[in-house]
Design a protein around this motif. Structure first.
Motif, PDB file in Angstrom:
ATOM      1  N   UNK A  33       1.000  -1.170   0.088  1.00  0.00           N
ATOM      2  CA  UNK A  33       0.060   0.045  -0.133  1.00  0.00           C
ATOM      3  C   UNK A  33       0.790   1.115   0.174  1.00  0.00           C
ATOM      4  N   UNK A  34       2.089   1.154   0.517  1.00  0.00           N
ATOM      5  CA  UNK A  34       2.925   2.355   0.427  1.00  0.00           C
ATOM      6  C   UNK A  34       3.181   2.818  -0.931  1.00  0.00           C
ATOM      7  N   UNK A  35       3.090   2.003  -1.826  1.00  0.00           N
ATOM      8  CA  UNK A  35       3.181   2.502  -3.273  1.00  0.00           C
ATOM      9  C   UNK A  35       2.013   3.213  -3.772  1.00  0.00           C
ATOM     10  N   UNK A  36       0.820   3.449  -2.957  1.00  0.00           N
ATOM     11  CA  UNK A  36      -0.205   3.846  -3.621  1.00  0.00           C
ATOM     12  C   UNK A  36      -0.562   5.098  -2.670  1.00  0.00           C
ATOM     13  N   UNK A  37      -0.804   6.135  -3.152  1.00  0.00           N
ATOM     14  CA  UNK A  37      -1.441   7.460  -2.365  1.00  0.00           C
ATOM     15  C   UNK A  37      -2.617   7.900  -3.129  1.00  0.00           C
ATOM     16  N   UNK A  38      -3.758   8.214  -2.262  1.00  0.00           N
ATOM     17  CA  UNK A  38      -4.829   8.391  -2.927  1.00  0.00           C
ATOM     18  C   UNK A  38      -5.544   9.642  -1.794  1.00  0.00           C
ATOM     19  N   UNK A  39      -6.496  10.415  -2.400  1.00  0.00           N
ATOM     20  CA  UNK A  39      -7.470  11.161  -1.648  1.00  0.00           C
ATOM     21  C   UNK A  39      -8.811  10.854  -2.250  1.00  0.00           C
ATOM     22  N   UNK A  40      -9.908  10.369  -1.617  1.00  0.00           N
ATOM     23  CA  UNK A  40     -11.118  10.324  -2.267  1.00  0.00           C
ATOM     24  C   UNK A  40     -12.328  10.613  -1.381  1.00  0.00           C
ATOM     25  N   UNK A  46     -15.167   4.472  -9.017  1.00  0.00           N
ATOM     26  CA  UNK A  46     -15.278   3.322  -8.283  1.00  0.00           C
ATOM     27  C   UNK A  46     -13.550   3.134  -7.827  1.00  0.00           C
ATOM     28  N   UNK A  47     -13.360   3.733  -6.610  1.00  0.00           N
ATOM     29  CA  UNK A  47     -12.235   3.775  -5.985  1.00  0.00           C
ATOM     30  C   UNK A  47     -11.486   2.336  -5.746  1.00  0.00           C
ATOM     31  N   UNK A  48     -12.415   1.487  -5.498  1.00  0.00           N
ATOM     32  CA  UNK A  48     -11.813   0.132  -5.306  1.00  0.00           C
ATOM     33  C   UNK A  48     -11.149  -0.385  -6.613  1.00  0.00           C
ATOM     34  N   UNK A  49     -11.776  -0.220  -7.516  1.00  0.00           N
ATOM     35  CA  UNK A  49     -11.243  -0.636  -8.802  1.00  0.00           C
ATOM     36  C   UNK A  49      -9.910   0.186  -9.246  1.00  0.00           C
ATOM     37  N   UNK A  50     -10.047   1.438  -9.087  1.00  0.00           N
ATOM     38  CA  UNK A  50      -8.937   2.326  -9.169  1.00  0.00           C
ATOM     39  C   UNK A  50      -7.537   1.827  -8.476  1.00  0.00           C
ATOM     40  N   UNK A  51      -7.980   1.465  -7.029  1.00  0.00           N
ATOM     41  CA  UNK A  51      -6.883   0.956  -6.142  1.00  0.00           C
ATOM     42  C   UNK A  51      -6.336  -0.267  -6.380  1.00  0.00           C
ATOM     43  N   UNK A  52      -7.243  -1.113  -7.075  1.00  0.00           N
ATOM     44  CA  UNK A  52      -6.775  -2.395  -7.486  1.00  0.00           C
ATOM     45  C   UNK A  52      -6.145  -2.236  -9.036  1.00  0.00           C
ATOM     46  N   UNK A  53      -6.423  -1.316  -9.871  1.00  0.00           N
ATOM     47  CA  UNK A  53      -5.448  -1.006 -11.118  1.00  0.00           C
ATOM     48  C   UNK A  53      -4.063  -0.764 -10.847  1.00  0.00           C
ATOM     49  N   UNK A 375      -7.491   1.602 -16.356  1.00  0.00           N
ATOM     50  CA  UNK A 375      -7.218   2.931 -15.657  1.00  0.00           C
ATOM     51  C   UNK A 375      -8.275   3.949 -15.867  1.00  0.00           C
ATOM     52  N   UNK A 376      -9.116   3.663 -17.038  1.00  0.00           N
ATOM     53  CA  UNK A 376     -10.083   4.942 -17.193  1.00  0.00           C
ATOM     54  C   UNK A 376     -11.390   4.646 -16.908  1.00  0.00           C
TER      55      UNK A 376
END
Length: 382
Positions: A33-40, A46-53, A375-376
């Motif tokens: 998870x350290x490789x991913x940073x997000x604000x939502x 679909x944040x879950x799908x974006x995180x999975x991507x 991603x889109x």
């Protein structure tokens, strides 16, 4: 431990980069998870799908990805590595080659000139560039036909039509004038308005037209008319044949002969007004939001971006903007790609949802649909 895992993965990729075909370890698809940073927000994409991507980067197809969703519900994410040799994490605000997204800026400048009465879209482009064409062009094409890719021009000169062909020539220079001269010398491919052939040549000619009409450089007109008014402070054009990406950026890679090769440095001057722009996701979000909102090009010229010509098989409007149906929602978008970098800007007409991403793709000039689905689509899933 997370940093160690990321560094180990980058080291494995570097082995492919330096010593031949890449064999990813089993853990390569499970980035920490350290490789991913997000604000939502509480609703939106679909944040879950974006995180999975973003999970699992870098992998064989993508070394870094920057995703920015706006409108009703915002989401931002970055994953992967800045440099495979060091394993440093990707820069969320890193600069990249925006490729054909440049065409949106070029079209905007031309349409501003039309709104000011300095360019007539239905007049022959030869009125503004009288020495452009040869007698082989019996029927002249209009400025509008350049904008919507129905001019009938053949592709221009090139230092290689694929990454493999172009790589040995990446520090050579082919001027826009040389690109256009090679196209014109071959004569027309079709009559103006007969069919749509998307390509860089139309927008290279438009860049020349902008310079002729304004008596100024294309780059300065793009900056004063679009980039500066929108606050796109990190967007620029290279200084002529300069092959470097200046400022903070994530490096780009491509598979060449079974090896992962760094393709970050590349002279893109032949793409010029069709694809030479360097930008960031935040700046491109400003562009698409202002453009769709009527703050860059006024009505009625703005409709050129959303009007596909009435030509059999036509699929794109001015700037290469194209409509897509995503889960019953009409989305207008533009893709761009240069070796190592693949970019998408997209939005609904009412700006209820916007998307910008840059993917450091190891096959950026290949089929972009896999990355679009990854991603889109999640940005417009709900």
């Amino acid at each position: 431990m997370r940093q160690l895992a990321r560094t180990a993965l980058a080291a494995a990729l570097v082995l492919g980069f330096t010593a031949g075909p890449l064999a990813l370890p089993a853990t390569a698809h499970h980035s920490s998870p350290a490789a991913v940073t997000a604000e939502e927000g509480g609703f939106g994409p679909d944040a879950a799908a974006l995180r999975a991507a973003l999970t699992g980067l870098p992998d064989r197809e993508v070394t870094a990805a920057l995703v920015r969703v706006g409108g009703d519900g915002a989401w931002r994410g970055a994953a992967g590595v800045r440099d495979l040799r060091t394993g440093a994490p990707a820069l969320e605000h890193g600069r990249f080659r925006a490729g054909s997204v440049t065409k949106l800026v070029t079209a905007a400048v031309v349409l501003q000139l039309a709104a000011e009465g300095k360019v007539d879209l239905d007049v022959s482009a030869g009125v503004y560039l009288p020495e452009l064409l040869t007698p082989a062009f019996e029927r002249p094409f209009t400025v509008r036909q350049l904008l919507n890719f129905t001019s009938g021009l053949r592709p221009g000169g090139s230092l290689g039509d694929t990454v493999e062909e172009g790589y040995p020539h990446r520090f050579e220079t082919l001027t826009p004038q040389g690109v256009v001269a090679a196209s014109v010398a071959r004569g027309p491919a079709s009559a103006p308005g007969e069919r749509q052939e998307y390509g860089n040549i139309h927008y290279t000619v438009l860049g020349m037209l902008i310079e002729e009409v304004t008596g100024d450089t294309y780059e300065h007109q793009a900056a004063t008319r679009v980039l500066r008014p929108l606050g796109m402070r990190h967007t620029s054009f290279p200084d002529g044949p300069d092959p470097r990406l200046h400022g903070p950026h994530n490096r780009g890679y491509d598979w060449l002969d079974g090896r992962l090769v760094d393709v970050t440095e590349w002279n893109m001057s032949d793409r010029w007004a069709a694809g030479d722009m360097i930008s960031t996701t935040a700046d491109l979000e400003r562009l698409v939001t202002a453009l769709f909102g009527g703050k860059v090009v006024p009505e009625p010229q703005l409709e050129e971006f959303f009007t596909v010509p009435d030509v059999p098989g036509a699929a794109v409007a001015a700037g290469g903007m194209a409509p897509y149906d995503v889960n019953g929602r009409e989305v207008w978008g533009k893709t761009g790609s240069r070796p190592g970098y693949q970019t998408v800007v997209a939005a609904t007409r009412d700006l209820s949802r916007t998307l910008v991403y840059c993917v450091d793709s190891t096959d950026a000039k290949g089929d972009a649909m896999g990355n679009v689905q990854r991603f889109a689509f999640p940005a417009f899933n709900r």
